[in-house]
Design an enzyme around this catalytic site. Sequence first.
Site, PDB file in Angstrom:
ATOM      1  N   ARG A 103       0.845  -1.091  -0.023  1.00 39.38           N
ATOM      2  CA  ARG A 103       0.000  -0.020   0.105  1.00 39.38           C
ATOM      3  C   ARG A 103       1.043   1.134  -0.166  1.00 39.38           C
ATOM      4  NH1 ARG A 103      -5.232   1.569   3.480  1.00 39.38           N
ATOM      5  NH2 ARG A 103      -5.951   0.132   1.825  1.00 39.38           N
ATOM      6  N   HIS A 130      -7.356   0.821  -6.505  1.00 34.96           N
ATOM      7  CA  HIS A 130      -7.568   0.251  -5.366  1.00 34.96           C
ATOM      8  C   HIS A 130      -8.107  -1.239  -5.761  1.00 34.96           C
ATOM      9  CE1 HIS A 130      -7.844  -1.281  -1.380  1.00 34.96           C
ATOM     10  NE2 HIS A 130      -8.571  -0.119  -0.771  1.00 34.96           N
ATOM     11  N   GLN A 133     -10.051  -3.834  -3.378  1.00 34.05           N
ATOM     12  CA  GLN A 133     -11.192  -3.594  -3.011  1.00 34.05           C
ATOM     13  C   GLN A 133     -12.451  -3.562  -4.002  1.00 34.05           C
ATOM     14  OE1 GLN A 133     -12.088  -1.845   0.400  1.00 34.05           O
ATOM     15  NE2 GLN A 133     -14.051  -2.536  -0.371  1.00 34.05           N
ATOM     16  N   ASP A 222     -17.301   7.262  -1.580  1.00 37.95           N
ATOM     17  CA  ASP A 222     -15.930   7.105  -0.874  1.00 37.95           C
ATOM     18  C   ASP A 222     -15.730   8.678  -0.227  1.00 37.95           C
ATOM     19  OD1 ASP A 222     -13.537   6.315   0.250  1.00 37.95           O
ATOM     20  OD2 ASP A 222     -12.513   6.259  -1.681  1.00 37.95           O
ATOM     21  N   CYS A 262     -16.295   1.728   0.522  1.00 34.09           N
ATOM     22  CA  CYS A 262     -15.293   0.890   0.935  1.00 34.09           C
ATOM     23  C   CYS A 262     -14.544   0.942   2.341  1.00 34.09           C
ATOM     24  CB  CYS A 262     -13.985   1.268   0.086  1.00 34.09           C
ATOM     25  SG  CYS A 262     -13.384   2.717   0.234  1.00 34.09           S
ATOM     26  N   ARG A 290     -13.091  -8.456   1.671  1.00 37.59           N
ATOM     27  CA  ARG A 290     -11.697  -8.337   1.256  1.00 37.59           C
ATOM     28  C   ARG A 290     -10.827  -9.599   1.717  1.00 37.59           C
ATOM     29  NH1 ARG A 290      -9.606  -3.108   1.586  1.00 37.59           N
ATOM     30  NH2 ARG A 290      -7.852  -3.859   0.862  1.00 37.59           N
TER      31      ARG A 290
HETATM   32  N1  NVA Z   1     -10.044   6.751  -1.312  1.00 39.20           N
HETATM   33  C1  NVA Z   1      -9.404   6.286   0.105  1.00 39.20           C
HETATM   34  C2  NVA Z   1      -9.776   4.826   0.123  1.00 39.20           C
HETATM   35  C3  NVA Z   1      -9.349   4.160   1.600  1.00 39.20           C
HETATM   36  C4  NVA Z   1      -9.560   2.834   1.582  1.00 39.20           C
HETATM   37  C5  NVA Z   1      -7.974   6.758   0.079  1.00 39.20           C
HETATM   38  O1  NVA Z   1      -7.354   6.489  -0.836  1.00 39.20           O
HETATM   39  O2  NVA Z   1      -7.698   7.262   1.444  1.00 39.20           O
HETATM   40  N1   CP Z   2     -11.077  -0.153   2.397  1.00 38.64           N
HETATM   41  C1   CP Z   2      -9.952   0.018   2.874  1.00 38.64           C
HETATM   42  O1   CP Z   2      -8.808  -0.251   1.903  1.00 38.64           O
HETATM   43  O2   CP Z   2      -9.906   0.323   4.347  1.00 38.64           O
HETATM   44  P1   CP Z   2      -8.416   0.455   5.035  1.00 38.64           P
HETATM   45  O3   CP Z   2      -7.632   1.614   4.657  1.00 38.64           O
HETATM   46  O4   CP Z   2      -8.748   0.096   6.312  1.00 38.64           O
HETATM   47  O5   CP Z   2      -7.308  -0.637   4.644  1.00 38.64           O
END
Ligand code: NVA
Ligand code: CP
Length: 303
Positions: A103, A130, A133, A222, A262, A290
Amino acid sequence: MTQHFLALHDYTKDELDALLALAADLKGKQKGGVPHRLLDGKSVALIFEKASTRTRVSFEVGVFQLGGHALFMPSGSSQMGRGEPIKDSARVMSRYCDGVMIRTFGQEIVEEFAKYSDVPVINGLTDLFHPCQIMADLQTVAEHKGRYAGLKFAWIGDGNNMANTWIEAAALFGFELRLACPAGYEPDSTVMAWARAKAPGLIFLTTDPKAAVAGADVVNTDVWASMGQEAEQKERETAFAGYCLDDALLALAKPDCIVLHCLPAHRGEEISDSVIEGKHSVVWDEAENRLHIQKAIMATLIK
Ligand code: NVA
Ligand code: CP
């Protein structure tokens, strides 16, 4: 060549359907207490340069349930966090581990890691995509709707990593996707061009949330400020006024629609408390899936 999972566009619909089928099978096995130690004796490193609850826990537990061993590697605790080149980290970790999840920020970081890795690399979220997800989301849609083909999907809010990945999914799986994003917060133009060329007439972009939600089977939103954009929170709250998925907006969707998010959610911003807690919300199933889809991805890629 080592197979990675960096973006949906690297896969065919049939390959993604096979992952979804395996995820359903593994979910049944896990619920039924049937052993499925498909990663027996394997080690998977989990690199986090951003915060996480779902991704960290679902990958770590998923590797355990598959009989393997997960290494949690938050940024700051490894030499990568001190600037060791990505290509060096990738080659070294390939000598120890059987798979790596990352990540991070730029998509080019996971691509660089994968280029130098001899073991499968899985994208656990970048600024651009992502993919794990959206695969979990599709599994959730299939569970609740019996299918995804022929359904109308709506996206309300930021043209972010989630929106970009939904666009790729719409083009690959062939469903209609209507996105409502404020001016200046549109999805990635390269992703949009690729998807529209692959699946003409399926992906629509508007600034009107009502137009996107009208008649939708699946409504998805989101956060307005993603990880790394925290300093823009205030200006984004202004730009996204009118984009809250609340009961009035959701009333325009099909009566049997489902709502996806998500998570983490900001109640009162992109989604109301009543919608996320309401009868259309399937966000807890979505979060659970997930675990299952990532187990399917790891079991398929990691040999
Ligand atoms: N769009 C959000 C998704 C988090 C799972 C982010 O990138 O922070
Ligand atoms: N939806 C998701 O990826 O959540 P986290 O940021 O908690 O991993």
